[in-house]
Design a protein around this motif. Sequence first.
Motif, PDB file in Angstrom:
ATOM      1  N   LEU A  78       0.867  -1.185   0.000  1.00  0.00           N
ATOM      2  CA  LEU A  78       0.000   0.000   0.000  1.00  0.00           C
ATOM      3  C   LEU A  78       0.898   1.227   0.000  1.00  0.00           C
ATOM      4  CD1 LEU A  78      -3.061   0.855   0.236  1.00  0.00           C
ATOM      5  CD2 LEU A  78      -2.598   1.202   2.667  1.00  0.00           C
ATOM      6  N   LYS A  79       0.587   2.179  -0.868  1.00  0.00           N
ATOM      7  CA  LYS A  79       1.435   3.371  -0.926  1.00  0.00           C
ATOM      8  C   LYS A  79       1.247   4.254   0.293  1.00  0.00           C
ATOM      9  CE  LYS A  79       1.911   3.522  -5.842  1.00  0.00           C
ATOM     10  NZ  LYS A  79       1.182   3.968  -7.018  1.00  0.00           N
ATOM     11  N   LEU A  80       2.322   4.932   0.624  1.00  0.00           N
ATOM     12  CA  LEU A  80       2.351   5.872   1.741  1.00  0.00           C
ATOM     13  C   LEU A  80       2.807   7.207   1.143  1.00  0.00           C
ATOM     14  CD1 LEU A  80       2.364   6.017   4.935  1.00  0.00           C
ATOM     15  CD2 LEU A  80       4.806   5.620   4.785  1.00  0.00           C
ATOM     16  N   VAL A  81       1.943   8.202   1.184  1.00  0.00           N
ATOM     17  CA  VAL A  81       2.243   9.499   0.569  1.00  0.00           C
ATOM     18  C   VAL A  81       2.501  10.499   1.697  1.00  0.00           C
ATOM     19  CG1 VAL A  81       1.322  11.328  -0.911  1.00  0.00           C
ATOM     20  CG2 VAL A  81       0.790   8.929  -1.412  1.00  0.00           C
ATOM     21  N   SER A  82       3.705  11.059   1.715  1.00  0.00           N
ATOM     22  CA  SER A  82       4.100  11.865   2.870  1.00  0.00           C
ATOM     23  C   SER A  82       4.073  13.370   2.581  1.00  0.00           C
ATOM     24  CB  SER A  82       5.512  11.465   3.303  1.00  0.00           C
ATOM     25  OG  SER A  82       5.968  12.365   4.303  1.00  0.00           O
ATOM     26  N   LEU A  83       3.249  14.081   3.337  1.00  0.00           N
ATOM     27  CA  LEU A  83       3.225  15.548   3.237  1.00  0.00           C
ATOM     28  C   LEU A  83       4.437  16.152   3.951  1.00  0.00           C
ATOM     29  CD1 LEU A  83      -0.544  16.462   3.757  1.00  0.00           C
ATOM     30  CD2 LEU A  83       0.660  15.858   1.684  1.00  0.00           C
ATOM     31  N   GLU A  84       5.095  15.350   4.778  1.00  0.00           N
ATOM     32  CA  GLU A  84       6.345  15.821   5.392  1.00  0.00           C
ATOM     33  C   GLU A  84       7.411  15.997   4.321  1.00  0.00           C
ATOM     34  OE1 GLU A  84       6.740  14.084   9.866  1.00  0.00           O
ATOM     35  OE2 GLU A  84       6.942  12.622   8.268  1.00  0.00           O
ATOM     36  N   LYS A  85       7.369  15.107   3.335  1.00  0.00           N
ATOM     37  CA  LYS A  85       8.395  15.140   2.279  1.00  0.00           C
ATOM     38  C   LYS A  85       8.023  16.086   1.144  1.00  0.00           C
ATOM     39  CE  LYS A  85      10.617  10.679   2.910  1.00  0.00           C
ATOM     40  NZ  LYS A  85       9.931  10.030   4.024  1.00  0.00           N
ATOM     41  N   ASP A  86       6.731  16.257   0.907  1.00  0.00           N
ATOM     42  CA  ASP A  86       6.263  17.174  -0.147  1.00  0.00           C
ATOM     43  C   ASP A  86       4.893  17.712   0.283  1.00  0.00           C
ATOM     44  OD1 ASP A  86       5.310  18.471  -2.390  1.00  0.00           O
ATOM     45  OD2 ASP A  86       6.090  16.978  -3.801  1.00  0.00           O
ATOM     46  N   HIS A  87       4.855  19.002   0.635  1.00  0.00           N
ATOM     47  CA  HIS A  87       3.630  19.618   1.154  1.00  0.00           C
ATOM     48  C   HIS A  87       2.484  19.597   0.144  1.00  0.00           C
ATOM     49  CE1 HIS A  87       5.244  21.421   4.875  1.00  0.00           C
ATOM     50  NE2 HIS A  87       6.381  21.333   4.208  1.00  0.00           N
ATOM     51  N   ASN A  88       2.830  19.502  -1.139  1.00  0.00           N
ATOM     52  CA  ASN A  88       1.794  19.562  -2.181  1.00  0.00           C
ATOM     53  C   ASN A  88       1.226  18.196  -2.542  1.00  0.00           C
ATOM     54  OD1 ASN A  88       2.056  22.381  -2.597  1.00  0.00           O
ATOM     55  ND2 ASN A  88       3.983  21.985  -3.675  1.00  0.00           N
ATOM     56  N   ALA A  89       1.732  17.144  -1.933  1.00  0.00           N
ATOM     57  CA  ALA A  89       1.286  15.797  -2.304  1.00  0.00           C
ATOM     58  C   ALA A  89      -0.196  15.603  -2.000  1.00  0.00           C
ATOM     59  CB  ALA A  89       2.117  14.751  -1.573  1.00  0.00           C
ATOM     60  N   GLU A  90      -0.841  14.746  -2.781  1.00  0.00           N
ATOM     61  CA  GLU A  90      -2.261  14.421  -2.587  1.00  0.00           C
ATOM     62  C   GLU A  90      -2.369  12.936  -2.897  1.00  0.00           C
ATOM     63  OE1 GLU A  90      -6.428  13.910  -2.885  1.00  0.00           O
ATOM     64  OE2 GLU A  90      -5.027  13.419  -4.482  1.00  0.00           O
TER      65      GLU A  90
END
Length: 331
Positions: free
Chosen positions: A287-299
Motif C-alpha cells: 500500500l502506498k504511503l504518501v508523505s506531506l512531510e516530504k512534499d507539502h503539495n502531495a495528494e
Amino acid sequence: MVFSDDNDSDPRHSAMTAPIIPIKSVLSAEEIAAQGAPVPDTLRLPAADLFVARAARLKSLANGHAMAEFLNFCAGLIDAQQQALAALTPAARPDEARIALCRSHDMPLLDAQGGELDASPNGVFGQALATLLKAAQGFAPAPARDIIARLQALPADQVAKEARLILKAESGFDTGYAPFLGAALQVDWTHRALALTKGDVFVREEGSLCPVCGSHPVASVVRIGEGGHGVRYAVCGLCASEWHVTRIKCVPCMNTKGIAYSALEGEGAERFKAVQVETCDECKSALKLVSLEKDHNAEPFADDLATLMLDMLVDDAGYHRAGRNLFYFAP
Ligand SMILES: [Zn+2]
Ligand SMILES: [Zn+2]
C-alpha cells in the motif's frame, strides 16, 4: 490507455521504469508516543474542495511525465468532479436513529455495498455521471469518446448494475467504464460524507476499511500533526474520508512485523519523493504511503495515479497492490 483491459495498452507499461530502493523506517507509534506527541484525530472527513486540490496536484505531476496524456485526462475528470459536486443540492444528514444504530453496531453509515445508488436522471449518481460525461466529451481522446457515447446511451438500471460491480470489486463490468463510473461514485459518496460530522461515525481503532463507507483505502498519507509529528491516515478510495492507523503497520492485515518501505530511485526519486510503498511479508500486500512531510503539495489519489510504475515494480517483487484507485480499476 486506461480505456481497455488489454495489457499492451496498460498505461503503466508506457511509464518510465526505475528501480526501487529500500528506505529506512519512519518513527514507530511507540517512539512517537514516547516523544509526547498529542493524540491525533481518529477521523478526517473530506473537504468540500477536495477535487480542486486533487486536480491541481495531478496537473503539476503530469507535466513532463511519460503518462502525461492519461494523467491530464484524469485531471480533467477530477475538475469535472468538482463541478458535479458543486451542482448537487447538499445531501441530507442520515436520520438520528440510523446514526445511532450504525454507531452502536460498528457499521459504516454510508455503506458502499448496500447503500442506495440512483442512476436515474434525477438521482445523485445519475446527475453526477451526466455532468462528468458531458465535460469529458470536451477533452477525452477518441477511444474514450466512444465509451462516453455508449455510457450515455445505457439505461439507468444497467448503469447502476455496472457501478455496483465496481463498488463490490467484482468482475464482469466493462473496464472502459471504470474511470467515469468510478469518478461518479466518488462524487456521490463524497457528497454524502460532506453532510456528516465526525461524531456521527464510530471509528474502530486501527481499521482496515473506511469507517464511513466500508471501502478499501486508495493509499495512506502522512500528515503533519499538531505537535509537528507525522500522523498517518488511511485514505478512502471512494468517499475520501481518512482514518488514523499508526505507522509501521500493514493497513490490510494490521501486522507490525517485517514491514518494509520502498521508493523510486534514479529519474523518479526527487520528483516522487513523497511516495513510498509499504509492503507486508505477512499478507504480501503493498500500500502506498504518501508523505506531506516530504512534499507539502502531495495528494494521495493524484500521487498514486502518477506513480503506477512503482506498483509494477512491487508487483514484480511478489506483492499485490492493496490500494483501490477507482480511475484505474481491475477486480
Ligand atoms: Zn469511505
Ligand atoms: Zn499485511
